[in-house]
Design a protein around this motif. Sequence first.
Motif, PDB file in Angstrom:
ATOM      1  N   ALA A 313       0.813  -1.219   0.000  1.00  0.00           N
ATOM      2  CA  ALA A 313       0.000   0.000   0.000  1.00  0.00           C
ATOM      3  C   ALA A 313       0.850   1.274   0.000  1.00  0.00           C
ATOM      4  CB  ALA A 313      -0.961  -0.013   1.186  1.00  0.00           C
ATOM      5  N   PRO A 314       1.901   1.376   0.808  1.00  0.00           N
ATOM      6  CA  PRO A 314       2.721   2.601   0.758  1.00  0.00           C
ATOM      7  C   PRO A 314       3.393   2.806  -0.601  1.00  0.00           C
ATOM      8  CG  PRO A 314       3.128   1.406   2.800  1.00  0.00           C
ATOM      9  CD  PRO A 314       2.335   0.497   1.914  1.00  0.00           C
ATOM     10  N   LEU A 315       3.818   1.722  -1.256  1.00  0.00           N
ATOM     11  CA  LEU A 315       4.423   1.831  -2.583  1.00  0.00           C
ATOM     12  C   LEU A 315       3.401   2.351  -3.590  1.00  0.00           C
ATOM     13  CD1 LEU A 315       6.705   1.303  -4.640  1.00  0.00           C
ATOM     14  CD2 LEU A 315       5.850  -1.066  -4.815  1.00  0.00           C
ATOM     15  N   LEU A 316       2.172   1.844  -3.518  1.00  0.00           N
ATOM     16  CA  LEU A 316       1.129   2.295  -4.447  1.00  0.00           C
ATOM     17  C   LEU A 316       0.807   3.765  -4.220  1.00  0.00           C
ATOM     18  CD1 LEU A 316      -1.271  -0.801  -4.394  1.00  0.00           C
ATOM     19  CD2 LEU A 316       0.602  -0.296  -5.966  1.00  0.00           C
ATOM     20  N   ALA A 317       0.765   4.169  -2.958  1.00  0.00           N
ATOM     21  CA  ALA A 317       0.520   5.584  -2.659  1.00  0.00           C
ATOM     22  C   ALA A 317       1.649   6.451  -3.213  1.00  0.00           C
ATOM     23  CB  ALA A 317       0.384   5.776  -1.148  1.00  0.00           C
ATOM     24  N   GLN A 318       2.879   6.000  -3.043  1.00  0.00           N
ATOM     25  CA  GLN A 318       4.047   6.746  -3.523  1.00  0.00           C
ATOM     26  C   GLN A 318       4.032   6.888  -5.039  1.00  0.00           C
ATOM     27  OE1 GLN A 318       7.981   5.348  -2.084  1.00  0.00           O
ATOM     28  NE2 GLN A 318       8.627   5.347  -4.220  1.00  0.00           N
ATOM     29  N   GLU A 319       3.588   5.848  -5.735  1.00  0.00           N
ATOM     30  CA  GLU A 319       3.608   5.839  -7.204  1.00  0.00           C
ATOM     31  C   GLU A 319       2.316   6.377  -7.814  1.00  0.00           C
ATOM     32  OE1 GLU A 319       6.216   5.115  -9.017  1.00  0.00           O
ATOM     33  OE2 GLU A 319       7.476   4.491  -7.325  1.00  0.00           O
ATOM     34  N   ASN A 320       1.361   6.796  -6.973  1.00  0.00           N
ATOM     35  CA  ASN A 320       0.064   7.295  -7.453  1.00  0.00           C
ATOM     36  C   ASN A 320      -0.652   6.278  -8.328  1.00  0.00           C
ATOM     37  OD1 ASN A 320       0.198   9.926  -6.212  1.00  0.00           O
ATOM     38  ND2 ASN A 320       1.678  10.513  -7.787  1.00  0.00           N
ATOM     39  N   ILE A 321      -0.648   5.042  -7.883  1.00  0.00           N
ATOM     40  CA  ILE A 321      -1.335   3.960  -8.583  1.00  0.00           C
ATOM     41  C   ILE A 321      -2.525   3.515  -7.743  1.00  0.00           C
ATOM     42  CG2 ILE A 321      -1.142   1.606  -9.464  1.00  0.00           C
ATOM     43  CD1 ILE A 321       1.850   2.137  -9.886  1.00  0.00           C
ATOM     44  N   CYS A 322      -3.696   3.478  -8.352  1.00  0.00           N
ATOM     45  CA  CYS A 322      -4.883   3.036  -7.635  1.00  0.00           C
ATOM     46  C   CYS A 322      -4.882   1.522  -7.478  1.00  0.00           C
ATOM     47  CB  CYS A 322      -6.146   3.473  -8.376  1.00  0.00           C
ATOM     48  SG  CYS A 322      -6.389   5.269  -8.451  1.00  0.00           S
ATOM     49  N   ALA A 323      -5.482   1.049  -6.396  1.00  0.00           N
ATOM     50  CA  ALA A 323      -5.667  -0.384  -6.160  1.00  0.00           C
ATOM     51  C   ALA A 323      -7.156  -0.683  -6.264  1.00  0.00           C
ATOM     52  CB  ALA A 323      -5.131  -0.782  -4.794  1.00  0.00           C
ATOM     53  N   VAL A 324      -7.513  -1.549  -7.193  1.00  0.00           N
ATOM     54  CA  VAL A 324      -8.906  -1.888  -7.465  1.00  0.00           C
ATOM     55  C   VAL A 324      -9.137  -3.307  -6.954  1.00  0.00           C
ATOM     56  CG1 VAL A 324     -10.668  -2.035  -9.259  1.00  0.00           C
ATOM     57  CG2 VAL A 324      -8.774  -0.424  -9.517  1.00  0.00           C
ATOM     58  N   VAL A 325      -9.986  -3.443  -5.934  1.00  0.00           N
ATOM     59  CA  VAL A 325     -10.056  -4.716  -5.214  1.00  0.00           C
ATOM     60  C   VAL A 325     -11.507  -5.086  -4.913  1.00  0.00           C
ATOM     61  CG1 VAL A 325      -7.806  -4.234  -4.162  1.00  0.00           C
ATOM     62  CG2 VAL A 325      -9.878  -3.693  -2.896  1.00  0.00           C
ATOM     63  N   TRP A 326     -11.678  -6.326  -4.467  1.00  0.00           N
ATOM     64  CA  TRP A 326     -12.964  -6.784  -3.941  1.00  0.00           C
ATOM     65  C   TRP A 326     -12.996  -6.588  -2.427  1.00  0.00           C
ATOM     66  CZ3 TRP A 326     -10.479 -10.672  -7.183  1.00  0.00           C
ATOM     67  CH2 TRP A 326     -11.051 -10.791  -8.462  1.00  0.00           C
ATOM     68  N   ALA A 327     -14.184  -6.677  -1.872  1.00  0.00           N
ATOM     69  CA  ALA A 327     -14.301  -6.610  -0.417  1.00  0.00           C
ATOM     70  C   ALA A 327     -13.803  -7.892   0.234  1.00  0.00           C
ATOM     71  CB  ALA A 327     -15.754  -6.348  -0.018  1.00  0.00           C
ATOM     72  N   ASP A 328     -14.149  -9.051  -0.356  1.00  0.00           N
ATOM     73  CA  ASP A 328     -13.812 -10.299   0.333  1.00  0.00           C
ATOM     74  C   ASP A 328     -13.722 -11.521  -0.573  1.00  0.00           C
ATOM     75  OD1 ASP A 328     -16.498 -10.464  -0.252  1.00  0.00           O
ATOM     76  OD2 ASP A 328     -17.181 -10.559   1.830  1.00  0.00           O
ATOM     77  N   TRP A 329     -13.637 -11.343  -1.867  1.00  0.00           N
ATOM     78  CA  TRP A 329     -13.441 -12.508  -2.731  1.00  0.00           C
ATOM     79  C   TRP A 329     -12.024 -13.046  -2.568  1.00  0.00           C
ATOM     80  CZ3 TRP A 329     -15.840 -12.155  -8.307  1.00  0.00           C
ATOM     81  CH2 TRP A 329     -17.237 -12.137  -8.186  1.00  0.00           C
ATOM     82  N   TRP A 330     -11.885 -14.362  -2.489  1.00  0.00           N
ATOM     83  CA  TRP A 330     -10.557 -14.938  -2.304  1.00  0.00           C
ATOM     84  C   TRP A 330     -10.628 -16.445  -2.578  1.00  0.00           C
ATOM     85  CZ3 TRP A 330      -8.869 -18.596   1.424  1.00  0.00           C
ATOM     86  CH2 TRP A 330      -9.896 -19.047   2.283  1.00  0.00           C
ATOM     87  N   GLY A 331      -9.459 -17.079  -2.711  1.00  0.00           N
ATOM     88  CA  GLY A 331      -9.327 -18.515  -2.654  1.00  0.00           C
ATOM     89  C   GLY A 331      -9.735 -19.281  -3.888  1.00  0.00           C
ATOM     90  N   PHE A 332     -10.131 -18.604  -4.973  1.00  0.00           N
ATOM     91  CA  PHE A 332     -10.578 -19.327  -6.153  1.00  0.00           C
ATOM     92  C   PHE A 332      -9.415 -19.754  -7.039  1.00  0.00           C
ATOM     93  CE2 PHE A 332     -11.208 -14.788  -6.336  1.00  0.00           C
ATOM     94  CZ  PHE A 332     -10.452 -14.387  -7.418  1.00  0.00           C
ATOM     95  N   LYS A 333      -8.196 -19.294  -6.727  1.00  0.00           N
ATOM     96  CA  LYS A 333      -6.973 -19.797  -7.343  1.00  0.00           C
ATOM     97  C   LYS A 333      -5.819 -19.431  -6.415  1.00  0.00           C
ATOM     98  CE  LYS A 333      -6.755 -15.822 -10.500  1.00  0.00           C
ATOM     99  NZ  LYS A 333      -6.507 -15.433 -11.903  1.00  0.00           N
ATOM    100  N   GLN A 334      -4.637 -19.997  -6.695  1.00  0.00           N
ATOM    101  CA  GLN A 334      -3.514 -19.843  -5.772  1.00  0.00           C
ATOM    102  C   GLN A 334      -3.187 -18.385  -5.469  1.00  0.00           C
ATOM    103  OE1 GLN A 334      -1.675 -22.185  -4.075  1.00  0.00           O
ATOM    104  NE2 GLN A 334      -0.639 -20.448  -3.103  1.00  0.00           N
ATOM    105  N   GLU A 335      -3.121 -17.538  -6.511  1.00  0.00           N
ATOM    106  CA  GLU A 335      -2.712 -16.149  -6.286  1.00  0.00           C
ATOM    107  C   GLU A 335      -3.779 -15.326  -5.584  1.00  0.00           C
ATOM    108  OE1 GLU A 335      -1.703 -14.724 -10.167  1.00  0.00           O
ATOM    109  OE2 GLU A 335      -3.768 -14.692 -10.892  1.00  0.00           O
ATOM    110  N   ALA A 336      -4.950 -15.902  -5.338  1.00  0.00           N
ATOM    111  CA  ALA A 336      -6.024 -15.185  -4.643  1.00  0.00           C
ATOM    112  C   ALA A 336      -6.171 -15.620  -3.182  1.00  0.00           C
ATOM    113  CB  ALA A 336      -7.348 -15.404  -5.375  1.00  0.00           C
ATOM    114  N   TYR A 337      -5.214 -16.374  -2.676  1.00  0.00           N
ATOM    115  CA  TYR A 337      -5.365 -16.915  -1.328  1.00  0.00           C
ATOM    116  C   TYR A 337      -5.018 -15.938  -0.217  1.00  0.00           C
ATOM    117  CZ  TYR A 337      -6.944 -21.693  -1.665  1.00  0.00           C
ATOM    118  OH  TYR A 337      -7.734 -22.806  -1.827  1.00  0.00           O
ATOM    119  N   ASP A 338      -4.030 -15.070  -0.439  1.00  0.00           N
ATOM    120  CA  ASP A 338      -3.516 -14.264   0.677  1.00  0.00           C
ATOM    121  C   ASP A 338      -4.311 -12.971   0.830  1.00  0.00           C
ATOM    122  OD1 ASP A 338      -1.954 -13.914   2.846  1.00  0.00           O
ATOM    123  OD2 ASP A 338      -0.070 -13.651   1.767  1.00  0.00           O
TER     124      ASP A 338
END
Length: 469
Positions: A313-338
């Motif tokens: 999050a601090p890196l994204l703020a520094q680079e002025n890059i927005c983070a577009v996310v879900w509220a609670d979707w997760w676990g449907f593939k390996q990269e979505a687990y954490d």
Amino acid sequence: MRKHSALIALLAAVSLVLSACQGDKTKAAKPELPNPNPYPSTYQLPATEPTLIQNATVLDGLGKQWDKADVLLQNGKIQQIATDISPPAGAQLIDAQGQWLTPGFIDVHSHLGLYPAPETANHADGNEMTSPVTAEVWAEHSVWPGDPQFEKVLAGGVTTLQVLPGSGNLIGGRGVTLKNIPAITVQAMKFPDAPYSLKMACGENPKAVYGEKGVAPSTRMGNMAGFRAAWIQAKAYQKSWQDYVADTVAGEEVDAPERNLQMETLAAVLDGQIRIHNHCYRADEMAQMIDMSKEFGYSIAAFHHGVEAYKVAPLLAQENICAVVWADWWGFKQEAYDMVPENLALLEHAQACAIIHSDDPIQAQRLNQEIAKAMAAGNRMGMNISRAQAIRWVTSNAAISLGLEDQVGAIAAGKNADLVLWDGDPFSVYSHSNKVWIDGKLRYDRNNPAVAPTSDFNLGMLQGQENLP
């Protein structure tokens, strides 16, 4: 007026050279450049009467809550927000006592029209999975305006959508920003002069699609190599046009480079005319994509599906890059687990540009509930996030990622009159949108179905059902 091609930047160079040659008796030649906008918006601002919404609880999208406020709409714009506004002659008055008013919602990650209802294989037009790099395709050329799902998300308060290609390729093509209005053609829905976007995808999807075909990429390192090779080609293409312009203006007779639609889009990114919206789940890959953007000199507008965005999050703020996310979707593939449900709240805490999105036609109907879940998760951590702050995750922050913050995403004088009137607290699962305006025109009224007639296709389906025995 915004332009949508890398070649527009060359016009500025031409102008500078011509200015320098004003004292020269030899008139500089004008280079022949491709049309930068061959598919322009035909959207027309609708005729509307002045409307005064009175006594509403207003979340203005800029971090402030107004109690018992009035909002005046006129000529498609918000004219004023204040208390006790005197109505202009002929204004329609709406008593919003006990109701809440928000900006129209902006879904920055939609596939409506590309994967429309009915959901059939022959109707799926979002992924041109014939090559890892398909920057030459444009989502708008697949959008079906008759998709009945548009009206469903309108009822959920969504007034603006960014429709993106899918994530099967490294570079999937151009996205398009639409106004959520009924129309026969996609040009009539296109948000006038909105910047184009480019969909990129790191991680599992492209390497799985092409690995199964036995071609590159089949690994994450293959993904990065594929990206870099494309940008190297784009830099060379960009330079070929720059050289052509310079040589032509200098009086040399040279042929224009051969057009390459794929490289044309990528060169437009390099010139800052097209905004990168990057599908990317993992924190480490976001950092790699940032490094690559610096290697080739372009900017990233947003990372989508950023399940691990909280880690950087601090890196994204520094680079002025927005983070577009879900509220609670997760676990449907390996990269979505954490995933953590506090993702949005942690991004907000780091002062990053945090955005909720749907990527789903059902979830797009209840984005108010999604931001409520994310706000509640943050407040359980003790962050004390207010409704006025959280509503920005689907309004003004979303507008920033699209480059449209000067027009939509907030209830403020001069902004487009895109508004949603809720029958109660929009953060409650029991609340509904009562009315939705786009550019000051009432497009949805829960108590008057005639305001938003159904699509032609859906009408035929409904009539067919009525005739069934």
